[in-house]
Design an enzyme around this catalytic site. Structure first.
Site, PDB file in Angstrom:
ATOM      1  N   GLY A 175       0.810  -1.180  -0.337  1.00 20.69           N
ATOM      2  CA  GLY A 175      -0.341   0.139  -0.141  1.00 20.69           C
ATOM      3  C   GLY A 175       0.976   1.488  -0.223  1.00 20.69           C
ATOM      4  O   GLY A 175       1.773   1.281  -0.598  1.00 20.69           O
TER       5      GLY A 175
ATOM      6  N   ARG B  22      -5.431   4.317   9.447  1.00 20.57           N
ATOM      7  CA  ARG B  22      -6.257   5.256  10.454  1.00 20.57           C
ATOM      8  C   ARG B  22      -6.342   6.317   9.833  1.00 20.57           C
ATOM      9  O   ARG B  22      -6.212   6.599   8.691  1.00 20.57           O
ATOM     10  CB  ARG B  22      -5.236   6.680  11.206  1.00 20.57           C
ATOM     11  CG  ARG B  22      -4.938   6.160  12.688  1.00 20.57           C
ATOM     12  CD  ARG B  22      -5.013   7.001  13.442  1.00 20.57           C
ATOM     13  NE  ARG B  22      -3.215   7.822  13.710  1.00 20.57           N
ATOM     14  CZ  ARG B  22      -2.897   9.081  14.364  1.00 20.57           C
ATOM     15  NH1 ARG B  22      -3.542   9.710  15.447  1.00 20.57           N
ATOM     16  NH2 ARG B  22      -1.904   8.878  14.593  1.00 20.57           N
TER      17      ARG B  22
ATOM     18  N   ASN C 144      -5.583  -5.260  13.021  1.00 24.36           N
ATOM     19  CA  ASN C 144      -4.126  -5.112  12.712  1.00 24.36           C
ATOM     20  C   ASN C 144      -3.390  -6.513  13.064  1.00 24.36           C
ATOM     21  O   ASN C 144      -2.189  -6.804  12.764  1.00 24.36           O
ATOM     22  CB  ASN C 144      -3.245  -4.133  12.913  1.00 24.36           C
ATOM     23  CG  ASN C 144      -3.653  -3.223  11.446  1.00 24.36           C
ATOM     24  OD1 ASN C 144      -4.852  -3.439  10.442  1.00 24.36           O
ATOM     25  ND2 ASN C 144      -3.116  -1.755  11.578  1.00 24.36           N
TER      26      ASN C 144
ATOM     27  N   HIS D  36       4.919   5.050  20.184  1.00 26.77           N
ATOM     28  CA  HIS D  36       4.448   6.057  19.347  1.00 26.77           C
ATOM     29  C   HIS D  36       3.038   5.987  18.775  1.00 26.77           C
ATOM     30  O   HIS D  36       2.263   5.115  18.693  1.00 26.77           O
ATOM     31  CB  HIS D  36       4.313   5.056  17.344  1.00 26.77           C
ATOM     32  CG  HIS D  36       4.535   5.509  16.536  1.00 26.77           C
ATOM     33  ND1 HIS D  36       5.200   6.926  16.364  1.00 26.77           N
ATOM     34  CD2 HIS D  36       3.777   5.046  15.464  1.00 26.77           C
ATOM     35  CE1 HIS D  36       4.529   7.448  15.343  1.00 26.77           C
ATOM     36  NE2 HIS D  36       4.106   6.580  14.029  1.00 26.77           N
TER      37      HIS D  36
HETATM   38  N1  APR Z   1      -1.228  -9.363   4.321  1.00 23.90           N
HETATM   39  C1  APR Z   1      -0.522  -8.634   3.176  1.00 23.90           C
HETATM   40  N2  APR Z   1      -1.114  -7.370   3.063  1.00 23.90           N
HETATM   41  C2  APR Z   1      -2.187  -6.787   3.097  1.00 23.90           C
HETATM   42  C3  APR Z   1      -2.894  -7.885   4.488  1.00 23.90           C
HETATM   43  C4  APR Z   1      -2.564  -9.543   4.595  1.00 23.90           C
HETATM   44  N3  APR Z   1      -2.952 -10.239   5.931  1.00 23.90           N
HETATM   45  N4  APR Z   1      -3.714  -7.729   5.022  1.00 23.90           N
HETATM   46  C5  APR Z   1      -3.686  -5.977   4.371  1.00 23.90           C
HETATM   47  N5  APR Z   1      -2.405  -5.930   3.447  1.00 23.90           N
HETATM   48  C6  APR Z   1      -2.443  -5.074   3.027  1.00 23.90           C
HETATM   49  C7  APR Z   1      -3.854  -3.809   1.934  1.00 23.90           C
HETATM   50  O1  APR Z   1      -4.338  -5.350   0.803  1.00 23.90           O
HETATM   51  C8  APR Z   1      -2.825  -2.479   1.816  1.00 23.90           C
HETATM   52  O2  APR Z   1      -2.528  -2.564   0.365  1.00 23.90           O
HETATM   53  O3  APR Z   1      -1.535  -3.803   3.267  1.00 23.90           O
HETATM   54  C9  APR Z   1      -1.511  -2.407   2.778  1.00 23.90           C
HETATM   55  C10 APR Z   1      -1.523  -0.969   3.901  1.00 23.90           C
HETATM   56  O4  APR Z   1      -1.520  -0.911   3.197  1.00 23.90           O
HETATM   57  P1  APR Z   1      -2.769   0.931   3.073  1.00 23.90           P
HETATM   58  O5  APR Z   1      -3.661   0.503   3.315  1.00 23.90           O
HETATM   59  O6  APR Z   1      -2.514   1.908   1.854  1.00 23.90           O
HETATM   60  O7  APR Z   1      -1.658   1.381   4.405  1.00 23.90           O
HETATM   61  P2  APR Z   1      -0.595   2.591   5.003  1.00 23.90           P
HETATM   62  O8  APR Z   1      -0.956   3.602   4.736  1.00 23.90           O
HETATM   63  O9  APR Z   1       0.332   1.833   3.424  1.00 23.90           O
HETATM   64  O10 APR Z   1      -0.506   2.137   6.255  1.00 23.90           O
HETATM   65  C11 APR Z   1       0.199   0.899   6.734  1.00 23.90           C
HETATM   66  O11 APR Z   1       1.223   1.152   8.124  1.00 23.90           O
HETATM   67  O12 APR Z   1       1.954   3.469   9.169  1.00 23.90           O
HETATM   68  C12 APR Z   1       1.059   2.393   9.044  1.00 23.90           C
HETATM   69  O13 APR Z   1      -0.859   3.055   9.964  1.00 23.90           O
HETATM   70  C13 APR Z   1      -0.439   2.660   9.667  1.00 23.90           C
HETATM   71  O14 APR Z   1      -0.767   0.259   9.989  1.00 23.90           O
HETATM   72  C14 APR Z   1      -1.246   0.851   9.006  1.00 23.90           C
HETATM   73  C15 APR Z   1       0.022   0.578   8.012  1.00 23.90           C
END
Ligand code: APR
Length: 313
Positions: free
Chosen positions: A12, A83, A96, A176
């Site tokens: 992501g 968030r 998470n 954090h």
């Molecule tokens: N396995 C692999 N990837 C997963 C899974 C899983 N089981 N569950 C979710 N994902 C992927 C989602 O498909 C998504 O592409 O995790 C990615 C998360 O990306 P975003 O939604 O863009 O979130 P992002 O801004 O990257 O933040 C991710 O980091 O900073 C922290 O608080 C934030 O917990 C969050 C994490």
């Protein structure tokens, strides 16, 4: 000699931005993993096509499985939900925890000698989950938060004083969350503590903006949280490790007696090198700073207890 292998779980916003920076710095080959079909593959191909333009020779692949991550030197875990406005990082705990648990089991099996860097929030509790699931030694498991929180503090100081960000060194310790512990006394501009350069009111205001730094961005974005600075901060840790720089950075690590804190993952100053966390530095804190650090650590312990109540560990 083969290039280091870095797996990024979650392609992501944070994961893809980290992959981009890893490639730009030519730190190693990158494996991007995500559950969304086609997305990590597409982003990986796009990044590969960036490499000739940047003149970087690295291999980047995207996948929905874990076999390609086998034998990674470093695994960055960003998978999870971010968030939304009005949410605290702690509100992400239940979703998470499940994701980090599943992902860690997959990567630990295939890369038992890797170094794990967690980014998913609520950060300190997620590092704890990964530690329990992976059973990795504490030197090889850490969370990225302090580098980002310190970078935010440095940004605000540079903006306030109109000086180069390069001149500013800052230390933010603790968890954090809202009770992170920015150490103004150890925060300097060209070696001069900021407490000598700004009024107490201004220092306090910048500390508060740092504490709210993530929320300020969540509120503006409306559909997610910060990612450029979190990704860059994670890559700084990766670089410190792979280049064996012995860089001192605040990272979320397992405290076992340091600063009087026991069996808790919390942000402390550490020395990062090729074997991971090579040392936790114990700097002398004032009684107020120590109290604030302990309060922050007790909050992390509460969150970890909630992980147990979820029945996930
Ligand atoms: N396995 C692999 N990837 C997963 C899974 C899983 N089981 N569950 C979710 N994902 C992927 C989602 O498909 C998504 O592409 O995790 C990615 C998360 O990306 P975003 O939604 O863009 O979130 P992002 O801004 O990257 O933040 C991710 O980091 O900073 C922290 O608080 C934030 O917990 C969050 C994490």
């Amino acid at each position: 000699m083969s290039r280091p292998k870095i797996s990024v779980i979650g392609a992501g916003n944070v994961g893809a931005s980290a992959a981009l920076k890893l490639a730009e710095l030519e730190l190693g080959d990158v494996v991007l993993v995500d559950i969304v079909e086609g997305m990590p593959q597409g982003k990986a191909l796009d990044l590969m096509q960036m490499c000739p333009v940047s003149g970087r020779d690295v291999n980047i692949i995207g996948t929905n499985g874990y076999d390609e991550t086998e034998g990674s030197d470093i695994v960055i875990v960003t998978s999870g939900i971010p968030r939304k406005p009005g949410m605290s990082r702690d509100d992400l705990l239940s979703t998470n925890t499940k994701i980090v648990k599943q992902v860690t089991a997959e990567v630990a099996k295939r890369s038992p000698n890797s170094i794990l860097i967690l980014v998913t929030n609520p950060l300190d509790a997620m590092v704890y989950v990964a530690y329990k699931v992976s059973e990795f030694p504490k030197q090889r498991i850490m969370g990225m938060a302090g580098v980002l929180d310190s970078a935010r503090f440095r940004t605000f100081i540079a903006m306030e004083l109109g000086v180069s960000v390069e001149n500013i060194h800052a230390f933010v310790l603790g968890g954090h969350g809202d009770d992170m512990v920015p150490l103004a006394r150890c925060t300097t501009v060209a070696g001069v503590p900021i407490t000598e350069l700004m009024s107490k009111d201004r220092v306090d205001a910048l500390i508060q903006r740092t504490r709210d730094g993530g929320a300020e961005i969540v509120k503006l974005l409306k559909t997610g949280s910060a990612f450029y600075a979190p990704a860059a901060s994670t890559v700084e840790m990766v670089e410190g490790i792979l280049k064996d720089k012995k860089k001192i950075l605040p990272c979320c690590v397992l405290a076992e007696g340091e600063y009087g804190i026991n069996d808790t993952f919390v942000g402390l100053p550490v020395k990062l090198g090729r074997s991971g966390i090579e040392e936790i530095l114990e700097i002398k804190l004032t009684p107020e700073e120590r109290e604030a650090l302990h309060l922050s650590a007790s909050h992390v312990r509460e969150l970890c207890n909630r992980v147990y109540e979820l029945g996930e560990l």
